[in-house]
Write a protein that holds these residues in place. Structure first.
Motif: not given
Ligand code: BTN
Length: 244
Positions: A38-43, A201-204, A96-100, A231-241
């Motif tokens: 049951x590995x869990x990812x973000x969000x 494009x960041x989805x919260x 915030x945290x994907x190593x690619x 400007x906006x600051x986003x603490x957490x979300x899913x980021x797409x280029x």
């Protein structure tokens, strides 16, 4: 780090195990498993964790305010990226945290913290690294956008020595985190990030924000300049280029 290691053939999620034992364990304790059911990812996402990867959680007790816990995600991403770079691969960090590597994800980090009032009691750093899997070991729906160290290097990797290198690097970064201004780590992180300067494009959970990523705040929030120049600051979300 890693003086005490709890090893499992199979668990639900190493983060769940780590959270259950965190209160009574020493800082630096590691929970690691061959596979997670049951590995869990973000969000709330699923994290595919078959044989061949490194699925682990590190328990830390940094005694920091809760609002600084997300900094440890950046510290961890930096440590993973550095170790992979030392293998000769061009690892980059996507906020915030994907190593690619070459735009494909090789590692994800899920940080979970428990706090008493505003002090962090413990932080569980959940780290998943695709090491020795072939792409066929990853279910098709997750395959696009993912890669493994074996695929990128074209050879099998000794997971134990990778783990040793990683724990030494994480420990060094953690010492830096506790003794130096966070701006030092942030600068190192920025140098390896490929997010700043991009159209994103960041989805919260509540909305979608589009614009140009122009920086990160000292707590690791992404700063986006929108089309209307605000400007906006986003603490957490899913980021797409927006562009690859
Ligand atoms: C993400 O990119 O969404 C984060 C993925 C984090 C996966 C790791 S694997 C070890 C630990 N246990 C979990 O259930 N998740 C983290």
């Amino acid at each position: 780090l890693g003086q005490s290691i709890h090893y499992f053939e199979e668990v639900n999620s190493t983060n769940n195990v780590a959270k259950e034992i965190a209160a009574s364990e020493e800082e630096g304790t590691l929970v690691i498993a061959e596979i997670q059911k049951g590995g869990r990812g973000r969000m709330g996402r699923e994290w595919v964790s078959p044989h061949g990867g490194i699925w682990m959680s590190v328990i830390l007790k940094p005694g920091i305010p809760l609002r600084h816990a997300s900094r440890l995600t950046l510290v961890t991403g930096l440590a993973v990226a550095n170790v992979i770079r030392n293998m000769g691969l061009d690892a980059r960090i996507k906020w915030p945290n994907d190593v690619r590597i070459n735009g494909k994800k090789v590692c994800g980090i899920l940080t979970e913290a428990k706090a008493e009032v505003d002090r962090v009691e413990y932080v569980v750093l959940g780290i998943g690294i695709n090491v020795n899997m072939d792409l066929k070991d990853i279910p098709e729906s997750f395959r696009t956008g993912s890669t493994t160290l074996k695929v990128e290097l074209g050879r099998h990797i000794k997971r134990v020595s990778f783990l040793q290198d990683f724990l030494l690097e994480l420990e060094q970064q953690y010492i830096n985190f506790k003794t130096q201004p966070f701006s030092h780590i942030l600068n190192d992180w920025l140098a390896l990030s490929d997010t700043i300067g991009r159209e994103v494009k960041v989805t919260t959970p509540s909305r979608i924000i589009e614009g140009k990523a122009v920086g990160v705040t000292p707590d690791g929030a992404l700063i986006i300049r929108k089309a209307d120049d605000t400007k906006e600051e986003i603490i957490a979300g899913r980021c797409i280029y927006v562009r690859p």
